[in-house]
Scaffold this active site. Structure first.
Site, PDB file in Angstrom:
ATOM      1  N   ASP A 158       0.930  -1.184  -0.047  1.00 31.60           N
ATOM      2  CA  ASP A 158       0.193   0.060   0.064  1.00 31.60           C
ATOM      3  C   ASP A 158       0.903   1.055   0.050  1.00 31.60           C
ATOM      4  O   ASP A 158       1.913   1.187   0.827  1.00 31.60           O
ATOM      5  CB  ASP A 158      -0.834  -0.094   1.081  1.00 31.60           C
ATOM      6  CG  ASP A 158      -2.085  -1.154   1.167  1.00 31.60           C
ATOM      7  OD1 ASP A 158      -2.274  -1.322   0.149  1.00 31.60           O
ATOM      8  OD2 ASP A 158      -2.403  -1.446   2.156  1.00 31.60           O
ATOM      9  N   ASP A 172      -7.369  -1.330  -4.403  1.00 35.24           N
ATOM     10  CA  ASP A 172      -8.420  -0.950  -3.393  1.00 35.24           C
ATOM     11  C   ASP A 172      -9.183   0.184  -3.977  1.00 35.24           C
ATOM     12  O   ASP A 172     -10.597   0.242  -3.907  1.00 35.24           O
ATOM     13  CB  ASP A 172      -7.620  -0.284  -2.027  1.00 35.24           C
ATOM     14  CG  ASP A 172      -6.836  -1.227  -1.295  1.00 35.24           C
ATOM     15  OD1 ASP A 172      -7.325  -2.309  -1.418  1.00 35.24           O
ATOM     16  OD2 ASP A 172      -5.794  -0.937  -1.029  1.00 35.24           O
TER      17      ASP A 172
END
Length: 260
Positions: A158, A172
């Site tokens: 991330d 996401d």
């Protein structure tokens, strides 16, 4: 000599009057799927869109590992949007940390469900939503399978920070966009087959109301008075009432006037 009336031929029921024959001959309401795009083409949309999401997701993750790992936060829009590299062992917002293998199983089940649902797809909107959802789920599943520390326990890369809320990635973003689209399609009553189920229910209710009206018309026709010129029929019980002879019809009008 009195003229003998010619036998009157039976008149077929007029469908516009709602007779029994009209009811039995009325076609049933035909509710068929109104698919505007061939299902194979929609499936292709899902596959292509999912592949694009996976490609963009993995390329950006490779770039993040090479350029952002070990560096300080890079602000893009102040504190609202920034680049911060982390390796996430859980789901979004850090949920499920320490249970990476369970999350792997859950994501795999979701992917299998999406693949099975593709056989029923009949809507462009659902094709886009499923393509985004499939691509996002596969993008993070690739990390969990192939990245450290091991198979089915890999940490997801991330690097996109949204203020102090959470840090995510391209996969996401695709999953969130798919969730929003699915919610909108559900509110509109559009199923995965492309049909507006609310409209189908209305059509079925309208067909039921029409059938009830036709049924009422049949009941009313049974008590209608005979049309002028039609032969009069009397029931056997009529002979026991009044002073006339049983089963004898009273004739009136010009025809009766010819008799002396």
């Amino acid at each position: 000599m009195p003229s003998t009336p010619s036998p009157q031929q039976p008149v077929p029921a007029d469908p516009s009057e709602g007779g029994a024959e009209a009811v039995s001959a009325a076609p049933a309401t035909d509710v068929r799927p109104r698919t505007t795009v061939a299902p194979r083409r929609l499936v292709l949309w899902v596959v292509v869109l999912a592949a694009l999401v996976i490609l963009v997701d993995q390329v950006t993750k490779i770039w993040a590992v090479a350029e952002l790992e070990g560096r300080e936060t890079i602000e893009l829009l102040g504190e609202w949007l920034h680049l911060t590299f982390i390796r996430n062992e859980g789901a979004a917002l850090g949920i499920g940390s320490g249970y990476t293998w369970i999350l792997t199983i859950v994501v795999t089940v979701v992917i299998v469900f999406i693949l099975r649902s593709m056989r029923k797809i009949g809507s462009r909107g659902w094709a886009v939503a499923l393509g985004l959802l499939l691509g996002g789920a596969l993008g993070n599943l690739i990390d969990r399978i192939f990245r450290e520390p091991g198979f089915a326990q890999g940490h997801v890369v991330d690097f996109i920070g949204y203020g102090d809320l959470f840090i995510g990635n391209v996969a996401d973003i695709a999953v969130v966009a798919a969730a929003v689209m699915i919610a909108i399609l559900s509110v509109q009553g559009i199923g995965i087959d492309g049909q507006r189920h609310v409209d189908q229910e209305r059509e079925q209710e309208q067909a039921k109301d029409d059938a009830d009206e036709h049924g009422g018309g049949v009941a009313e026709r049974t008590v209608d008075a005979p049309e002028p010129g039609a032969p009069t029929q009397t029931s056997p019980s009529a002979g026991h009432q009044g002073s006339g002879t049983a089963g004898t019809a009273t004739t009136s009008g010009p025809a009766a006037g010819t008799e002396s």
